[in-house]
Design an enzyme around this catalytic site. Structure first.
Site, PDB file in Angstrom:
ATOM      1  CG  ASP A  39      40.954  36.520  41.562  1.00  0.00           C
ATOM      2  OD1 ASP A  39      40.722  35.314  41.511  1.00  0.00           O
ATOM      3  OD2 ASP A  39      41.028  37.237  40.548  1.00  0.00           O
ATOM      4  CG  PHE A  98      36.128  40.967  36.608  1.00  0.00           C
ATOM      5  CD1 PHE A  98      34.840  40.671  37.038  1.00  0.00           C
ATOM      6  CD2 PHE A  98      36.608  40.292  35.490  1.00  0.00           C
ATOM      7  CE1 PHE A  98      34.055  39.724  36.383  1.00  0.00           C
ATOM      8  CE2 PHE A  98      35.839  39.348  34.820  1.00  0.00           C
ATOM      9  CZ  PHE A  98      34.567  39.055  35.262  1.00  0.00           C
ATOM     10  CB  SER A  99      40.856  40.921  40.414  1.00  0.00           C
ATOM     11  OG  SER A  99      40.311  39.766  40.995  1.00  0.00           O
ATOM     12  CD  GLU A 222      42.547  35.208  34.707  1.00  0.00           C
ATOM     13  OE1 GLU A 222      41.461  35.610  34.256  1.00  0.00           O
ATOM     14  OE2 GLU A 222      42.641  34.215  35.444  1.00  0.00           O
TER      15      GLU A 222
END
Ligand code: FRU
Length: 498
Positions: A39, A98-99, A222
């Site tokens: 991402d 994480f993103s 997400e």
């Protein structure tokens, strides 16, 4: 001070990025220095430049403990590499950074907001992830995680919210406060997008639920993004475990755009829902707002279902899309390649009113780093043609095809013969809006990728194609009588920028 883990990642990328053959990279699309990326993260303006971070595992071209890689640009086309920005080096993010996203603070620092993942074995032997939202501040190159981390945890969730699926904060600033939306799973196990508010960007409170899917569009949502554009509120999400709906949404990991009006609690009342990209390799888009007021989107030019099927000898895995300018028109998201690409147009080759039936090659129309627009119409208004095709990245053995059938109003992208040695999804059909057999297909090729923009951005479709570089022929075919205009530019870095 950079941790041992971050220094190790920085030293590794510094040492090995140069060994990645240039041909494996895109020319003008972002790739990671080495290893794996997914991402886009922290796509934002900072001190007059555009910064992009990304999910990153330097050590292998497969997903692993997530770091954040980092690049920046002034024009979305030429990117400068910066050292890795975050490593999973704290107890609360030991299993992955994480993103997330980024914003410039009033004191001149850049704030990164990301999901820290910590996994713990449970008494029954299962491994449970705990996902929390964390902050780091920095100067555009080096970042310090704040002592107060994590700033959003299970205690901030509404009743029934999941502490294991609580990720991908997208932060933005408004006049009165900062806001962030975060993906979550409510008690029914499907997906929702939660909104949080902060006066200072460091202390956060739950504000409300921006949207819930009630299992309608996949399950967990997400990488949400939420913004106002052309008088509408727009929510972008990347659902997992989608079931197909006609030709609109395919199975697996998809992307969904919801357009409507937010109520007084900022909950989105949906008016229209459609796919963001109709191709195969597109996921987790994120947007920024430029100083001149343009909403720009970038996405991971892969998908969880297909990303692992690249040539086994590759040193890198993962490319970003070309940034796209967004508009909302007639309740739909319109996407066009960022206008800065035009600064890199080489010589123009143009043909007008070309009659087509058998396979036709046109002198000068070839290439693998090109921006080409094809306008198609029936040669004779009273008889509709059956189909029209563009064959690209073609040699005796390989090709990728875009076919349009006016009677069905369907475009088919077919890369089955492009060079993949894996039996994954290679064909995608999707409905388009064509008027009397007229269609405009703009195609951006950058070595291994093809992005198609239909009818001035009404729809976009993105695919990767691992085709040998010298397969660069392009041909056109039709059944029935067709007239076609073609305009093609090579993309070149030779022209000096002023
Ligand atoms: C989306 C995603 C995010 C997560 C990240 C992990 O592709 O699954 O939800 O933060 O990738 O790398």
């Amino acid at each position: 001070m950079a941790s041992e883990k971050l220094n190790k990642a920085r030293a590794y990328e510094e040492q090995y990025a140069a060994y990645v053959p240039e041909a494996e990279r895109s020319m003008f699309h972002v790739t990671g220095p080495i290893g794996w990326i997914n991402d886009p993260n922290g796509f934002s303006v900072y001190k007059g430049e555009y910064h992009l971070f990304f999910q990153y595992h330097p050590y292998k071209p497969v997903w692993g403990p997530m770091h954040w890689g980092h690049v920046k640009t002034r024009d979305f086309i030429r990117w400068e590499r910066l050292p890795a920005a975050l490593a999973p080096d704290m107890p609360y993010d030991k299993d992955g950074c994480f993103s997330g996203s980024a914003v410039e603070l009033p004191d001149g620092r850049q704030l990164l907001m990301y999901t820290g993942v910590r996994e713990e074995y449970q008494p029954d032997g299962t491994l449970k992830p705990y996902q929390t939202q964390c902050l780091a501040v920095g100067d555009g190159r080096d970042y310090e995680k704040i002592d107060a981390n994590p700033v959003l945890t299970a205690k901030d969730l509404p009743k029934g919210g999941s502490e294991s699926d609580f990720r991908d904060p997208k932060i933005w600033k408004e006049e009165d406060a900062y806001y962030a939306i975060v993906g979550n799973r409510p008690a029914d196990g499907s997906g929702s997008v939660l909104l949080f508010r902060s006066e200072d960007a460091f202390h956060w409170q739950y504000y409300g639920c921006a949207a819930s899917n009630h299992s309608q569009y996949g399950m967990m949502w997400e990488c949400p993004d939420y913004f106002r554009l052309d008088g509408k509120d727009v929510l972008l999400v990347s659902p997992q475990e989608m079931s197909p709906i006609g030709l609109e949404f395919h199975a697996g990991n998809g992307t969904v755009c919801m357009i409507g009006e937010a109520d007084e609690n900022r909950h989105l009342i949906r008016e229209n829902v459609h796919a963001i990209d109709y191709g195969i390799d597109f996921y987790a888009p994120q947007t920024l707002l430029t100083p001149d007021g343009r909403r720009i989107l970038i996405a991971w030019m892969q998908n969880w279902d297909t990303a692992r099927s690249q040539p086994v000898t590759n040193r890198i895995c993962g490319h970003m899309t070309l940034p796209r300018e967004l508009r909302v028109r007639d309740g739909r998201l319109i996407q066009q390649p960022v206008r800065e690409i035009e600064n890199y147009h080489g010589e123009r080759i143009r043909y007008m009113n070309v009659p087509l039936s058998t396979e036709t090659f046109l002198t000068g129309i070839r290439g693998r780093t090109i921006d080409m627009t094809v306008d198609v119409r029936p040669a004779n208004e009273s008889s509709m043609y059956h189909w029209f095709k563009i064959n690209l990245a073609k040699d005796g053995e390989h090709m990728t095809t875009i076919r349009f059938k006016p009677d069905q109003g369907i475009v088919r992208v077919d890369r089955s013969r492009c060079g993949y040695r894996f039996d994954i999804v290679h064909v995608r059909d999707f409905p388009v809006y064509s008027r009397h057999g007229r269609i405009r297909l703009r195609t951006i090729l950058d070595r291994h990728s093809l992005e198609i923009f239909i009818n001035d951005g009404e729809q976009a479709a993105t695919i990767m194609m691992y085709t040998p570089a010298d397969a660069d022929a392009i041909s056109f075919e039709a059944e029935g009588e067709v007239l076609m205009d073609v305009e093609k530019y090579d993309i070149t870095f030779d022209k000096e920028e002023d």
